[in-house]
Design an enzyme around this catalytic site. Structure first.
Site, PDB file in Angstrom:
ATOM      1  N   SER A 177       1.297   5.917   5.201  1.00  0.00           N
ATOM      2  CA  SER A 177       1.834   4.737   5.839  1.00  0.00           C
ATOM      3  C   SER A 177       2.682   3.856   4.913  1.00  0.00           C
ATOM      4  CB  SER A 177       0.691   3.895   6.398  1.00  0.00           C
ATOM      5  OG  SER A 177      -0.120   3.374   5.363  1.00  0.00           O
ATOM      6  N   LYS A 195       3.316  -3.880  -0.071  1.00  0.00           N
ATOM      7  CA  LYS A 195       3.153  -3.387   1.299  1.00  0.00           C
ATOM      8  C   LYS A 195       2.793  -4.555   2.224  1.00  0.00           C
ATOM      9  CE  LYS A 195       0.533   0.179   3.813  1.00  0.00           C
ATOM     10  NZ  LYS A 195      -0.412   1.297   3.670  1.00  0.00           N
ATOM     11  N   SER A 218      -2.095   7.271   2.235  1.00  0.00           N
ATOM     12  CA  SER A 218      -0.956   6.383   2.493  1.00  0.00           C
ATOM     13  C   SER A 218      -0.145   5.976   1.264  1.00  0.00           C
ATOM     14  CB  SER A 218      -1.434   5.117   3.205  1.00  0.00           C
ATOM     15  OG  SER A 218      -1.692   5.402   4.554  1.00  0.00           O
TER      16      SER A 218
END
Lengths: 100, 475
Positions: free
Chosen positions: B154, B79, B178
């Site tokens: 996310s 990420k 997330s």
């Protein structure tokens, strides 16, 4: 609205975010909806309830205060947006700040 | 026979060890898939083609010398809100468009030092703010199962990359769901460990008292395997616990007969719970019963307050954390007529709308006159939510719930309604607030072909139970 345009302007100034007038209006509206929703918490009786700011239960985590060599000085300096003679360049802190 | 990029970590690791293929071949297969699909899916912001192949070559050398660890030579993605040494890390915000961290996050360092191959950096909601991956300044991520739908957020890019076989696994970050929610939307496995189990050092901070880092994988076994490699105390993160790291990859395959599993009734009474999601979750409950688990209904009475608590505490911590993004020492600096103007312009152009909204909410909630009504109130209700979990875990070993009340929604569908988007976290944020570990496992699809995830929540540091139960669900 829970938050007025004037309040929003003040908050944006504290948060150091420049906003255009249409943005101020949009944020005041959307944030008001969110803040109104938060009122749901008033249903909960929290008298005598402690606050929770962490969940691990760890206390006073300390380490020896020893200096260590930084092995990435060059890489750190390379990230700086403006440099002069190997030093970071920033605008003066006390210039034009009277109105703040 | 599967293509190499479709393998799990377990399969890829065995293949590498038996010299059926090399890490270079495995890495190339992932890079080819990224090249073919990333334009449409937008799961990667940065792809490290050259360095990945170099790292794969080194990994092949380690394997040849018999020095391979469990993640040696396995290509993974990270990420973009997690720091990777010498690889651009933007957090999906333009203020860090040019930021190249001089160090690895501790968890990434653990993987790279044993020869893990870094393929690139995954798109996400900027600084982790969102549940749809539409708050990225590099464009939304599209769901590989239906390109008109969001990938969740996310960590949408990470979940989509794993689901679309662009990588073997991914490392992502979970503050209020997330990892789990996008894993559910994309049909993969996502694991959020207990707060403090994995080091947060090098994870760009959001809600520091809730942030965790964990894996997104194709199987529960793979999540256990990654956890075993990345968990543990870190002198660079004082909130990591000292408890020894169990052998998750051994525990995960253990029997679950006799385990007590609770169904929190508030999750199933929620307005807006999709009928297909409910049915799929109930099928998994029936399956656990058949395997000898004792199922009982339990109550977490403060569940409905979790979203309000979460969206006060996290923006408050966020507004403080993101103060460091000021264009002074790193990142993108805008010109200003004075220092204030430099800050305000750099932040105005460097953050997307939602990041600014959260900073403004947090600044408001922490400001004089409002602190008690918002922040202090939220911190006390947080105590009650935490106690709810502690009470039920005296009676049961784990909880089962849907991960999300609905499957992936359309791109732009919730764009103009931030509160509606916040509500997407309703089933994942309570465990985060309490610091509990939780797993999302893909358990099937709706009639429209959209994946549905089921969530297992365990007590603090009860990772083994969560993984063991999750392993027995549909896959």
């Amino acid at each position: 609205m829970s938050i007025s345009i004037e309040e929003l302007k003040k908050i944006a100034q504290l948060a150091r975010i420049k906003l255009a007038p249409d943005e101020e209006k949009r944020y005041a509206e959307t944030i008001s909806v969110v803040l109104d929703y938060m009122k749901i918490l008033n249903e909960v009786d929290t008298s005598g309830v402690e606050q929770t700011s962490q969940v691990t239960g760890l206390e006073d985590v300390v380490r020896a205060d020893e200096s260590r060599d930084c092995k990435i000085i060059k890489e750190l300096l390379a990230q700086m947006p403006q440099m002069e003679n190997n030093e970071l360049v920033v605008p003066g802190v006390f210039e034009n700040q009277a109105d703040l | 026979m599967k293509n190499l990029n479709e393998l799990t970590i377990k399969e890829a690791g065995e293949g590498l060890k038996k010299k059926k293929f090399t890490s270079v071949e495995l890495t190339q297969a992932c890079l080819d898939r990224i090249k073919a699909r990333n334009k449409e899916i937008n799961a990667f912001i940065t792809v490290c083609e050259e360095s990945a192949l170099e790292e794969a070559k080194i990994a092949d050398g380690l394997i040849h010398q018999g020095k391979a660890g469990p993640l040696t030579g396995i290509p993974f993605a990270v990420k973009d809100a997690i720091c990777t040494a010498e690889v651009r890390s933007t957090a999906s915000a333009k203020i860090l468009d040019n930021y190249i961290p001089p160090f690895d996050a501790t968890v990434i360092g653990k993987i790279r030092s044993q020869g893990g191959v870094l393929l690139g950096k995954n798109n996400c909601d900027a600084f982790g703010h969102g549940a749809s991956n539409e708050n990225s300044m590099y464009g939304p991520v599209r769901n590989p199962h239906d390109l008109s739908k969001v990938a969740g957020g996310s960590s949408g890019g990470s979940a989509a990359a794993v689901a679309d076989n662009m990588c073997i696994y991914a490392i992502a970050e979970d503050t209020g769901g997330s990892i789990r929610q996008p894993a559910s939307f994309c049909g993969v496995t996502g694991f959020r460990p207990s707060y403090g189990r994995n080091s947060r050092y090098g994870i760009m901070p959001m809600g520091s008292s809730l942030d965790t880092v964990g894996p997104i994988t194709k199987t529960v076994y793979d999540s256990a395997l990654v956890m075993e490699q990345i968990a543990g105390n870190d002198r660079l993160d004082a909130t990591t616990v000292n408890d020894p790291v169990p052998s998750y990859s051994e525990e995960v395959e253990g029997k679950i007969k006799g385990m007590r599993i609770g169904i929190p009734k508030e999750y199933f009474e929620l307005e807006g719970l999709d009928e297909e999601v409910r049915k799929i979750t109930e099928q998994q409950i029936a399956k656990l019963k058949k395997l000898g688990c004792k199922i009982e209904e339990v109550s977490l009475p403060h569940t409905k307050y979790a979203i309000a608590v979460y969206y006060i505490i996290v923006p408050s911590e966020d507004s403080s954390n993101l103060g460091r993004m000021d264009g002074i020492r790193y990142g993108v600096r805008q010109k200003g007529k004075d220092l204030y103007d430099l800050y305000a312009s750099s932040r105005a152009t460097g953050f997307p709308e939602e990041v600014k909204r959260r900073i403004l909410i947090g600044t408001y909630a922490l400001s004089a006159g409002y602190y008690d009504a918002y922040y202090k109130k939220a911190q006390t209700v947080r105590t009650l939510i935490k106690k709810d979990f502690e009470n039920v875990f005296k009676k049961v070993d784990a909880l089962i719930t849907p991960t999300s009340p609905f499957p992936a929604f359309g791109i732009d569908e919730k764009k103009d309604n931030p509160l509606a988007l916040y509500m997407a976290d309703v089933m994942v944020s309570p465990a985060s607030i309490a610091g509990m570990p939780a797993l999302s496992v893909n358990c099937g699809k709706t009639a429209a072909g959209l994946p549905v995830g089921v969530q297992i929540i365990g007590p603090r540091l009860g990772e083994e139970a969560v993984l063991k139960i999750g392993d027995k669900l549909y896959s």
